[in-house]
Design a protein around this motif. Structure first.
Motif, PDB file in Angstrom:
ATOM      1  N   VAL A  82     -25.137 -17.244  -1.013  1.00 13.38           N
ATOM      2  CA  VAL A  82     -24.820 -16.082  -0.194  1.00 13.38           C
ATOM      3  C   VAL A  82     -25.473 -16.313   1.165  1.00 13.38           C
ATOM      4  O   VAL A  82     -26.670 -16.621   1.241  1.00 13.38           O
ATOM      5  N   TYR A  83     -24.695 -16.169   2.215  1.00 14.87           N
ATOM      6  CA  TYR A  83     -25.177 -16.393   3.575  1.00 14.87           C
ATOM      7  C   TYR A  83     -25.399 -15.057   4.262  1.00 14.87           C
ATOM      8  O   TYR A  83     -24.526 -14.173   4.235  1.00 14.87           O
ATOM      9  N   TYR A  84     -26.575 -14.943   4.868  1.00 15.31           N
ATOM     10  CA  TYR A  84     -26.976 -13.711   5.539  1.00 15.31           C
ATOM     11  C   TYR A  84     -27.254 -13.994   7.008  1.00 15.31           C
ATOM     12  O   TYR A  84     -27.845 -15.021   7.347  1.00 15.31           O
ATOM     13  N   CYS A  85     -26.872 -13.061   7.862  1.00 16.96           N
ATOM     14  CA  CYS A  85     -27.366 -13.116   9.235  1.00 16.96           C
ATOM     15  C   CYS A  85     -28.459 -12.064   9.385  1.00 16.96           C
ATOM     16  O   CYS A  85     -28.497 -11.070   8.651  1.00 16.96           O
ATOM     17  N   ALA A  86     -29.338 -12.310  10.331  1.00 19.26           N
ATOM     18  CA  ALA A  86     -30.483 -11.444  10.536  1.00 19.26           C
ATOM     19  C   ALA A  86     -30.848 -11.426  12.013  1.00 19.26           C
ATOM     20  O   ALA A  86     -30.556 -12.373  12.743  1.00 19.26           O
ATOM     21  N   ALA A  87     -31.503 -10.343  12.418  1.00 21.94           N
ATOM     22  CA  ALA A  87     -31.899 -10.170  13.807  1.00 21.94           C
ATOM     23  C   ALA A  87     -33.413 -10.009  13.896  1.00 21.94           C
ATOM     24  O   ALA A  87     -34.025  -9.343  13.043  1.00 21.94           O
ATOM     25  N   VAL A  88     -33.982 -10.603  14.927  1.00 22.84           N
ATOM     26  CA  VAL A  88     -35.423 -10.511  15.155  1.00 22.84           C
ATOM     27  C   VAL A  88     -35.658 -10.283  16.645  1.00 22.84           C
ATOM     28  O   VAL A  88     -35.018 -10.904  17.488  1.00 22.84           O
ATOM     29  N   SER A  89     -36.606  -9.396  16.968  1.00 25.66           N
ATOM     30  CA  SER A  89     -36.884  -9.054  18.369  1.00 25.66           C
ATOM     31  C   SER A  89     -37.927 -10.011  18.941  1.00 25.66           C
ATOM     32  O   SER A  89     -39.022  -9.589  19.315  1.00 25.66           O
ATOM     33  N   SER A  90     -37.576 -11.282  18.971  1.00 23.00           N
ATOM     34  CA  SER A  90     -38.492 -12.310  19.471  1.00 23.00           C
ATOM     35  C   SER A  90     -37.682 -13.495  19.950  1.00 23.00           C
ATOM     36  O   SER A  90     -36.630 -13.802  19.386  1.00 23.00           O
ATOM     37  N   VAL A  91     -38.152 -14.167  20.992  1.00 25.43           N
ATOM     38  CA  VAL A  91     -37.513 -15.392  21.426  1.00 25.43           C
ATOM     39  C   VAL A  91     -38.194 -16.612  20.821  1.00 25.43           C
ATOM     40  O   VAL A  91     -37.735 -17.740  20.977  1.00 25.43           O
ATOM     41  N   VAL A  92     -39.284 -16.358  20.125  1.00 29.80           N
ATOM     42  CA  VAL A  92     -39.983 -17.451  19.444  1.00 29.80           C
ATOM     43  C   VAL A  92     -39.214 -17.798  18.174  1.00 29.80           C
ATOM     44  O   VAL A  92     -38.794 -16.917  17.431  1.00 29.80           O
ATOM     45  N   LEU A  93     -39.048 -19.077  17.929  1.00 30.15           N
ATOM     46  CA  LEU A  93     -38.341 -19.523  16.736  1.00 30.15           C
ATOM     47  C   LEU A  93     -38.990 -18.953  15.488  1.00 30.15           C
ATOM     48  O   LEU A  93     -40.194 -19.066  15.290  1.00 30.15           O
ATOM     49  N   ARG A  94     -38.172 -18.349  14.652  1.00 28.83           N
ATOM     50  CA  ARG A  94     -38.637 -17.750  13.399  1.00 28.83           C
ATOM     51  C   ARG A  94     -37.905 -18.393  12.234  1.00 28.83           C
ATOM     52  O   ARG A  94     -36.689 -18.326  12.158  1.00 28.83           O
ATOM     53  N   LEU A  95     -38.668 -18.977  11.327  1.00 33.61           N
ATOM     54  CA  LEU A  95     -38.091 -19.683  10.195  1.00 33.61           C
ATOM     55  C   LEU A  95     -38.229 -18.920   8.880  1.00 33.61           C
ATOM     56  O   LEU A  95     -37.593 -19.262   7.892  1.00 33.61           O
ATOM     57  N   SER A  96     -39.067 -17.892   8.869  1.00 33.12           N
ATOM     58  CA  SER A  96     -39.321 -17.142   7.647  1.00 33.12           C
ATOM     59  C   SER A  96     -38.498 -15.871   7.614  1.00 33.12           C
ATOM     60  O   SER A  96     -38.444 -15.124   8.588  1.00 33.12           O
ATOM     61  N   ALA A  97     -37.878 -15.616   6.461  1.00 34.12           N
ATOM     62  CA  ALA A  97     -37.071 -14.408   6.320  1.00 34.12           C
ATOM     63  C   ALA A  97     -37.895 -13.145   6.538  1.00 34.12           C
ATOM     64  O   ALA A  97     -37.367 -12.134   7.015  1.00 34.12           O
ATOM     65  N   THR A  98     -39.167 -13.202   6.237  1.00 38.73           N
ATOM     66  CA  THR A  98     -40.004 -12.003   6.367  1.00 38.73           C
ATOM     67  C   THR A  98     -40.241 -11.617   7.819  1.00 38.73           C
ATOM     68  O   THR A  98     -40.694 -10.508   8.100  1.00 38.73           O
ATOM     69  N   ASP A  99     -39.929 -12.501   8.751  1.00 38.14           N
ATOM     70  CA  ASP A  99     -40.129 -12.204  10.164  1.00 38.14           C
ATOM     71  C   ASP A  99     -38.997 -11.376  10.770  1.00 38.14           C
ATOM     72  O   ASP A  99     -39.144 -10.866  11.878  1.00 38.14           O
ATOM     73  N   TYR A 100     -37.885 -11.275  10.072  1.00 40.14           N
ATOM     74  CA  TYR A 100     -36.703 -10.654  10.641  1.00 40.14           C
ATOM     75  C   TYR A 100     -36.668  -9.155  10.387  1.00 40.14           C
ATOM     76  O   TYR A 100     -37.114  -8.663   9.359  1.00 40.14           O
ATOM     77  N   ASP A 101     -36.098  -8.434  11.378  1.00 37.26           N
ATOM     78  CA  ASP A 101     -36.123  -6.973  11.353  1.00 37.26           C
ATOM     79  C   ASP A 101     -34.901  -6.365  10.677  1.00 37.26           C
ATOM     80  O   ASP A 101     -34.997  -5.304  10.055  1.00 37.26           O
ATOM     81  N   TYR A 102     -33.747  -6.980  10.843  1.00 40.91           N
ATOM     82  CA  TYR A 102     -32.499  -6.411  10.337  1.00 40.91           C
ATOM     83  C   TYR A 102     -31.686  -7.495   9.636  1.00 40.91           C
ATOM     84  O   TYR A 102     -31.701  -8.665  10.050  1.00 40.91           O
ATOM     85  N   TRP A 103     -30.935  -7.062   8.616  1.00 38.10           N
ATOM     86  CA  TRP A 103     -30.144  -7.976   7.790  1.00 38.10           C
ATOM     87  C   TRP A 103     -28.750  -7.421   7.550  1.00 38.10           C
ATOM     88  O   TRP A 103     -28.564  -6.210   7.450  1.00 38.10           O
ATOM     89  N   GLY A 104     -27.807  -8.350   7.439  1.00 38.67           N
ATOM     90  CA  GLY A 104     -26.488  -7.975   6.977  1.00 38.67           C
ATOM     91  C   GLY A 104     -26.434  -7.968   5.460  1.00 38.67           C
ATOM     92  O   GLY A 104     -27.433  -8.256   4.787  1.00 38.67           O
ATOM     93  N   GLN A 105     -25.259  -7.670   4.927  1.00 45.31           N
ATOM     94  CA  GLN A 105     -25.105  -7.547   3.477  1.00 45.31           C
ATOM     95  C   GLN A 105     -24.847  -8.891   2.802  1.00 45.31           C
ATOM     96  O   GLN A 105     -24.918  -8.990   1.582  1.00 45.31           O
ATOM     97  N   GLY A 106     -24.527  -9.902   3.584  1.00 43.42           N
ATOM     98  CA  GLY A 106     -24.289 -11.232   3.057  1.00 43.42           C
ATOM     99  C   GLY A 106     -22.825 -11.506   2.780  1.00 43.42           C
ATOM    100  O   GLY A 106     -22.032 -10.594   2.542  1.00 43.42           O
TER     101      GLY A 106
END
Length: 123
Positions: A92-116
């Protein structure tokens, strides 16, 4: 709040291509960087690719050379072009949004998620 809706998944054969889309809506979407993650059954959610508002990108080693991330800021849409698909890309592929321009590799860093959206690659 940012709402994310993925689309474009499906059942394909090994070697085929798919393009996933992630439509974003809500306030200040342009302030967010976007990521794609995937989760196979029984496994943790794993990083696939990242893109900043500026368009600069980073793609994970497991898909480098086969997957490309891009965005159309006018449409508030992020894409994941997947070529030369392999059975191990099934997830299942998910997109996510994070309020940072720093590269984020961990899912826990992201603020919002789609349903997949499900991608299944048959051998």
């Amino acid at each position: 709040q940012v709402q994310l809706v993925e689309s474009g998944g499906g059942l394909v054969q090994a070697g085929d291509s798919l393009r996933l889309s992630c439509a974003a809506s809500g306030r200040t979407v342009s302030a967010y960087s976007m990521g794609w993650f995937r989760q196979a059954p029984g496994k943790e959610r794993r990083f696939v690719a990242f893109i900043r508002w500026s368009g600069s990108t980073y793609v994970g080693d497991s898909v480098k050379g086969r997957f490309t991330i891009s965005r159309d800021n006018a449409k508030n849409t992020v894409y994941l072009q997947m070529n030369s698909l392999k059975p191990e890309d099934t997830a299942v592929y998910y997109c996510a949004a994070v309020s940072s321009v720093v590269l984020r590799l961990s899912a826990t860093d992201y603020d919002y998620w789609g349903q997949g959206t499900q991608v299944t690659v048959s051998s």
